[in-house]
Motif scaffolding. Structure first.
Motif, PDB file in Angstrom:
ATOM      1  N   LEU A 151     -10.130  12.912 -33.511  1.00 14.91           N
ATOM      2  CA  LEU A 151     -11.325  12.135 -33.830  1.00 14.91           C
ATOM      3  C   LEU A 151     -11.123  10.649 -33.584  1.00 14.91           C
ATOM      4  N   HIS A 152     -10.011  10.271 -32.979  1.00 11.74           N
ATOM      5  CA  HIS A 152      -9.797   8.854 -32.778  1.00 11.74           C
ATOM      6  C   HIS A 152     -10.829   8.315 -31.789  1.00 11.74           C
ATOM      7  N   SER A 153     -11.103   7.052 -31.893  1.00 15.45           N
ATOM      8  CA  SER A 153     -12.141   6.450 -31.061  1.00 15.45           C
ATOM      9  C   SER A 153     -11.783   5.000 -30.778  1.00 15.45           C
ATOM     10  N   GLN A 154     -12.300   4.475 -29.679  1.00 14.51           N
ATOM     11  CA  GLN A 154     -12.092   3.058 -29.403  1.00 14.51           C
ATOM     12  C   GLN A 154     -13.180   2.205 -30.044  1.00 14.51           C
ATOM     13  N   GLN A 155     -14.090   2.850 -30.787  1.00 14.73           N
ATOM     14  CA  GLN A 155     -15.109   2.091 -31.502  1.00 14.73           C
ATOM     15  C   GLN A 155     -14.511   1.389 -32.709  1.00 14.73           C
ATOM     16  N   VAL A 156     -15.010   0.187 -32.968  1.00 18.30           N
ATOM     17  CA  VAL A 156     -14.633  -0.597 -34.139  1.00 18.30           C
ATOM     18  C   VAL A 156     -15.915  -0.919 -34.894  1.00 18.30           C
ATOM     19  N   PHE A 157     -15.837  -0.905 -36.218  1.00 22.33           N
ATOM     20  CA  PHE A 157     -17.018  -1.083 -37.055  1.00 22.33           C
ATOM     21  C   PHE A 157     -16.858  -2.300 -37.960  1.00 22.33           C
ATOM     22  N   LEU A 158     -17.967  -2.998 -38.196  1.00 22.60           N
ATOM     23  CA  LEU A 158     -18.014  -4.092 -39.162  1.00 22.60           C
ATOM     24  C   LEU A 158     -18.828  -3.622 -40.362  1.00 22.60           C
ATOM     25  N   VAL A 159     -18.196  -3.616 -41.540  1.00 24.19           N
ATOM     26  CA  VAL A 159     -18.831  -3.112 -42.758  1.00 24.19           C
ATOM     27  C   VAL A 159     -18.995  -4.266 -43.744  1.00 24.19           C
ATOM     28  N   ASP A 160     -20.208  -4.433 -44.279  1.00 19.56           N
ATOM     29  CA  ASP A 160     -20.440  -5.545 -45.200  1.00 19.56           C
ATOM     30  C   ASP A 160     -20.127  -5.153 -46.638  1.00 19.56           C
TER      31      ASP A 160
ATOM     32  N   SER B  39     -12.403  -3.831 -25.464  1.00 23.19           N
ATOM     33  CA  SER B  39     -13.051  -4.882 -24.679  1.00 23.19           C
ATOM     34  C   SER B  39     -12.848  -6.241 -25.350  1.00 23.19           C
ATOM     35  N   GLU B  40     -12.216  -7.159 -24.641  1.00 19.79           N
ATOM     36  CA  GLU B  40     -12.030  -8.505 -25.183  1.00 19.79           C
ATOM     37  C   GLU B  40     -13.377  -9.162 -25.458  1.00 19.79           C
ATOM     38  N   ARG B  41     -14.332  -8.920 -24.591  1.00 24.06           N
ATOM     39  CA  ARG B  41     -15.655  -9.517 -24.776  1.00 24.06           C
ATOM     40  C   ARG B  41     -16.323  -8.972 -26.034  1.00 24.06           C
ATOM     41  N   ASP B  42     -16.222  -7.676 -26.267  1.00 22.13           N
ATOM     42  CA  ASP B  42     -16.829  -7.084 -27.454  1.00 22.13           C
ATOM     43  C   ASP B  42     -16.137  -7.560 -28.726  1.00 22.13           C
ATOM     44  N   VAL B  43     -14.828  -7.716 -28.666  1.00 19.82           N
ATOM     45  CA  VAL B  43     -14.097  -8.195 -29.842  1.00 19.82           C
ATOM     46  C   VAL B  43     -14.411  -9.668 -30.091  1.00 19.82           C
ATOM     47  N   ASN B  44     -14.671 -10.434 -29.047  1.00 12.59           N
ATOM     48  CA  ASN B  44     -15.151 -11.802 -29.241  1.00 12.59           C
ATOM     49  C   ASN B  44     -16.479 -11.794 -29.991  1.00 12.59           C
ATOM     50  N   ARG B  45     -17.329 -10.840 -29.642  1.00  9.24           N
ATOM     51  CA  ARG B  45     -18.621 -10.715 -30.346  1.00  9.24           C
ATOM     52  C   ARG B  45     -18.394 -10.322 -31.805  1.00  9.24           C
ATOM     53  N   LEU B  46     -17.441  -9.431 -32.044  1.00 13.05           N
ATOM     54  CA  LEU B  46     -17.097  -9.056 -33.410  1.00 13.05           C
ATOM     55  C   LEU B  46     -16.681 -10.291 -34.220  1.00 13.05           C
ATOM     56  N   ILE B  47     -15.825 -11.121 -33.647  1.00 11.82           N
ATOM     57  CA  ILE B  47     -15.363 -12.325 -34.336  1.00 11.82           C
ATOM     58  C   ILE B  47     -16.539 -13.237 -34.663  1.00 11.82           C
ATOM     59  N   THR B  48     -17.438 -13.406 -33.692  1.00 11.34           N
ATOM     60  CA  THR B  48     -18.621 -14.240 -33.924  1.00 11.34           C
ATOM     61  C   THR B  48     -19.488 -13.659 -35.033  1.00 11.34           C
ATOM     62  N   GLU B  49     -19.676 -12.341 -35.036  1.00 12.31           N
ATOM     63  CA  GLU B  49     -20.570 -11.737 -36.016  1.00 12.31           C
ATOM     64  C   GLU B  49     -19.939 -11.691 -37.410  1.00 12.31           C
ATOM     65  N   ILE B  50     -18.631 -11.674 -37.491  1.00  8.56           N
ATOM     66  CA  ILE B  50     -17.976 -11.842 -38.794  1.00  8.56           C
ATOM     67  C   ILE B  50     -18.306 -13.232 -39.339  1.00  8.56           C
TER      68      ILE B  50
END
Length: 219
Positions: free
Chosen positions: A176-185, A198-209
């Protein structure tokens, strides 16, 4: 003064005025994060009128052992403020190391921010014992109390992956492993999904945090 000079001077004086009006008009706009995993649509009465409102899924509770041997719960992760979650296993030769390497960047960016935590949940607890996760966490420089590598009963990991985060069982044959990462509030809602390779997607993650932390500070 020549007409051309008057025109130039007028334009110079006009620029800051236009900039002020632009900021006044648009400066209060904020980027709002979406909420993922809708559960149902409820009807609520507001000012005597019925309105339809989407109710979003909240990640259910869990209790797993971290790389230090201490048990960590879902409630504890939420109390921190927000957390980044992913599913992996230590012997994964493909996407998992790339995702973990990207998550190192997230940890370092928010090293001094106590409201940000990371939870990497193994889907192969039969192999990934506390001792194995401790070595893996050390290899990637995980900060104790900030980045938790979690293991426990296989059924708990499966439930979290498929029922709570709603990963498809067919992501990878036998795993069940996945390359998806989730942001939970802090309410347990999923506010972001990203390709962890994806470096670009992780950059977006950092911004959205940063956006989510801003909303906590400016309700």
């Amino acid at each position: 003064m020549r007409p051309q000079q008057v025109l130039v001077l007028g334009l110079i004086l006009l620029v800051p005025v236009l900039a002020f009006l632009f900021l006044k008009s648009f400066g209060t706009n904020r980027y709002a994060l979406p909420t993922f995993l809708p559960d149902r649509v409820d009807s609520t009465q507001v000012a005597g009128k019925w309105q339809r409102d989407t109710v979003y899924h909240q990640i259910g509770g869990f209790r797993l052992a971290s790389q230090s041997g201490r048990e960590v719960t879902g409630e504890e992760m939420q109390r921190k403020g927000l957390y980044v979650a992913n599913f992996f296993f230590t012997t994964c030769p493909g996407a998992c190391p790339r995702v973990t390497s990207q998550l190192v960047r997230v940890q370092e960016k928010f090293r001094q921010e106590p409201r940000v935590a990371l939870a990497s949940i193994t889907v192969d607890p039969a192999h990934d014992s506390v001792a194995v996760l401790a070595r893996y966490a050390e290899e990637y420089g995980a900060i104790a109390g900030k980045w938790f590598f979690l293991t426990g009963d296989k059924t708990v990991a499966t439930r979290l992956a498929t029922e709570e985060f709603r990963l498809a069982p067919s992501i990878d044959p036998g795993s069940l492993h996945s390359q998806q990462v989730f942001l939970v509030d802090r309410a347990g809602h999923v506010r972001g999904r990203y390709d962890g390779t994806s470096e670009r997607d992780v950059n977006r993650l950092i911004t959205e945090i940063e956006v989510l932390l801003y909303t906590y500070d400016h309700q």
